[in-house]
Design a protein around this motif. Sequence first.
Motif, PDB file in Angstrom:
ATOM      1  N   VAL A 192       1.399   3.742   8.811  1.00  0.00           N
ATOM      2  CA  VAL A 192       1.464   4.417  10.109  1.00  0.00           C
ATOM      3  C   VAL A 192       2.218   3.557  11.114  1.00  0.00           C
ATOM      4  N   GLU A 193       1.851   2.292  11.212  1.00  0.00           N
ATOM      5  CA  GLU A 193       2.495   1.396  12.179  1.00  0.00           C
ATOM      6  C   GLU A 193       3.991   1.246  11.888  1.00  0.00           C
ATOM      7  N   ALA A 194       4.330   1.035  10.625  1.00  0.00           N
ATOM      8  CA  ALA A 194       5.734   0.822  10.267  1.00  0.00           C
ATOM      9  C   ALA A 194       6.574   2.072  10.531  1.00  0.00           C
ATOM     10  N   TYR A 201       5.175  11.751  14.993  1.00  0.00           N
ATOM     11  CA  TYR A 201       4.173  11.857  13.939  1.00  0.00           C
ATOM     12  C   TYR A 201       2.886  12.392  14.534  1.00  0.00           C
ATOM     13  N   GLY A 202       2.458  13.555  14.043  1.00  0.00           N
ATOM     14  CA  GLY A 202       1.201  14.140  14.486  1.00  0.00           C
ATOM     15  C   GLY A 202       0.028  13.526  13.740  1.00  0.00           C
ATOM     16  N   GLU A 203      -1.164  13.945  14.151  1.00  0.00           N
ATOM     17  CA  GLU A 203      -2.380  13.407  13.540  1.00  0.00           C
ATOM     18  C   GLU A 203      -2.475  13.748  12.055  1.00  0.00           C
ATOM     19  N   GLU A 204      -2.006  14.939  11.656  1.00  0.00           N
ATOM     20  CA  GLU A 204      -2.066  15.299  10.235  1.00  0.00           C
ATOM     21  C   GLU A 204      -1.212  14.360   9.395  1.00  0.00           C
ATOM     22  N   LEU A 231      -0.635   9.584   5.672  1.00  0.00           N
ATOM     23  CA  LEU A 231      -0.189   8.218   5.436  1.00  0.00           C
ATOM     24  C   LEU A 231      -1.368   7.286   5.173  1.00  0.00           C
ATOM     25  N   ARG A 232      -2.473   7.518   5.859  1.00  0.00           N
ATOM     26  CA  ARG A 232      -3.648   6.652   5.697  1.00  0.00           C
ATOM     27  C   ARG A 232      -4.453   6.951   4.432  1.00  0.00           C
ATOM     28  N   ASP A 233      -4.195   8.092   3.790  1.00  0.00           N
ATOM     29  CA  ASP A 233      -4.969   8.490   2.614  1.00  0.00           C
ATOM     30  C   ASP A 233      -4.428   7.819   1.356  1.00  0.00           C
ATOM     31  N   VAL A 234      -4.514   6.529   1.318  1.00  0.00           N
ATOM     32  CA  VAL A 234      -3.992   5.736   0.210  1.00  0.00           C
ATOM     33  C   VAL A 234      -4.834   5.947  -1.051  1.00  0.00           C
ATOM     34  N   ALA A 235      -6.123   6.168  -0.890  1.00  0.00           N
ATOM     35  CA  ALA A 235      -6.993   6.389  -2.053  1.00  0.00           C
ATOM     36  C   ALA A 235      -6.517   7.596  -2.858  1.00  0.00           C
ATOM     37  N   SER A 236      -6.182   8.683  -2.190  1.00  0.00           N
ATOM     38  CA  SER A 236      -5.673   9.866  -2.900  1.00  0.00           C
ATOM     39  C   SER A 236      -4.331   9.581  -3.552  1.00  0.00           C
TER      40      SER A 236
END
Length: 176
Positions: A28-30, A44-47, A52-57
């Motif tokens: 997200v930061e990059a 970039y919206g919240e979705e 991007l944060r859903d690395v586990a999936s």
Amino acid sequence: METRQVVERAVVREARPEDDAVVGDLLVEAFLTQYAKKLPEVVYGEERKRELRDVASRRKVATVLVAEVDGQVVGTVALFKPGAPDTEAWLPNAADLRGLATAVSHHGAGLGRPLLDAAEARAREWGVDAVCLHVRRGAVGVARMYMRRGYAREPVGDLDLPTVFLEAYVLRFKKD
């Protein structure tokens, strides 16, 4: 910090569950930082941030690699096998490379090289014919970086999505 020293100290490995939060925040930061500088019209919206944060999936369907320097995760890239769910590769026996990013604190330190080296080596181990990837239209510097590595523009693989146009690039592996 000299760039060469950072790259020499980088260790590339597969991401583990305990890396997920750090990798998600790094992405997200990059992406936000780089697009804000180079493509200010990109928002970039919240979705998208959640994706991007859903690395586990992502780790369930792709090989996620991280670069560590001095024990700290400072870079990442994901590689999807041919036929993996959500692959965007347009060629039948090709890996799909996505999400190359480095921590803002390490931008310009050359960490893309070892991450791409590792991802491309993994793709060769899989026996694929090529690596496909997409670059947001207008991200000229990113496209140039891939072309310097041997990727070629291949418009047949372009994706014209509702919110973004992605230009396709491919690195074909020579067969023995």
